[in-house]
Design an enzyme around this catalytic site. Sequence first.
Site, PDB file in Angstrom:
ATOM      1  N   SER A   1     -63.175  86.549   0.797  1.00  0.00           N
ATOM      2  CA  SER A   1     -64.250  87.389   0.277  1.00  0.00           C
ATOM      3  C   SER A   1     -64.259  87.286  -1.239  1.00  0.00           C
ATOM      4  O   SER A   1     -63.245  86.917  -1.855  1.00  0.00           O
ATOM      5  CB  SER A   1     -64.013  88.850   0.685  1.00  0.00           C
ATOM      6  OG  SER A   1     -64.845  89.741  -0.021  1.00  0.00           O
TER       7      SER A   1
ATOM      8  N   TYR B   1     -58.223  96.147   1.418  1.00  0.00           N
ATOM      9  CA  TYR B   1     -59.055  95.014   1.821  1.00  0.00           C
ATOM     10  C   TYR B   1     -58.990  93.914   0.772  1.00  0.00           C
ATOM     11  O   TYR B   1     -58.790  92.736   1.082  1.00  0.00           O
ATOM     12  CB  TYR B   1     -60.496  95.487   2.005  1.00  0.00           C
ATOM     13  CG  TYR B   1     -61.483  94.396   2.346  1.00  0.00           C
ATOM     14  CD1 TYR B   1     -61.608  93.928   3.647  1.00  0.00           C
ATOM     15  CD2 TYR B   1     -62.310  93.842   1.363  1.00  0.00           C
ATOM     16  CE1 TYR B   1     -62.522  92.933   3.967  1.00  0.00           C
ATOM     17  CE2 TYR B   1     -63.222  92.851   1.671  1.00  0.00           C
ATOM     18  CZ  TYR B   1     -63.323  92.400   2.975  1.00  0.00           C
ATOM     19  OH  TYR B   1     -64.224  91.412   3.295  1.00  0.00           O
TER      20      TYR B   1
END
Length: 255
Positions: free
Chosen positions: A143, A156
């Site tokens: 990401s 995350y």
Amino acid sequence: MNLKLAGKVAVVSGAGAGIGKAAACLYAKNGAKVVVAVRTLSKGEETVKLIKEAGGEAILVHTDVSKLTDLQDMIKTAVESYGRLDILFSNAGVPGPGGLDEVTEEGWDQTVAVNLRSCFFSAKYAVEEMRKTGGGAIVFDSSIAGKVGSPMSPVYSATKGGIVTLTKSLALLLAPDNIRVNCVCPGPIDTKFVRQAWDRAPDPDAARLCNVSGVALGRMGSPEEVANAVLFLSSDESSYVTGTAMAVDGGYLAR
């Protein structure tokens, strides 16, 4: 027709929705036999149905990527069904437990298990089979939060940053085996996964605006646009590419 993956066998985790579903369908469209690995069987059945209706070949395997036995079975099923393994797209993930005050030990452990540990061990088991046939391609789903900080979910962000460095380390380690390892770093992509992450923020509208306003192209991306990058990294067209973290972010990181 140029079938980039003709004769190859691919495993896709988290293939029931979003980027994983788009990649599984694109793999099949380009000639690969696809193992659709999902935790929710009904979602995986839909992916398999789409592939078969389009003339492709796919099978379904129930996989909870937080369990190492399931990851082993995922790879074993691919080889038992199709005789080999050429491609692994380790895509399954969770948004994480939120901000600093919301994080519990259980939330930390679950996020790390699903997002990061599953990448390492699925690669470990896949490599054992890829070595038997002379090589392969591994792609992880990281990401932009793995390259820059994410105030919405530091856990995350930590797992996705771990994927970036894991990619580089495994690329160096596995190059002598002709196994290439890369990852994609999507920006804001129009998926249920991303919308759920925004909804968990203290101000969902502000979170969305902050995310999308940073995109140079001025819009969210689609799962199919990320899948195109995954296809490239999985095919022989990227034969001189390994150890890279490819941003698919509409120019977000360019700022």
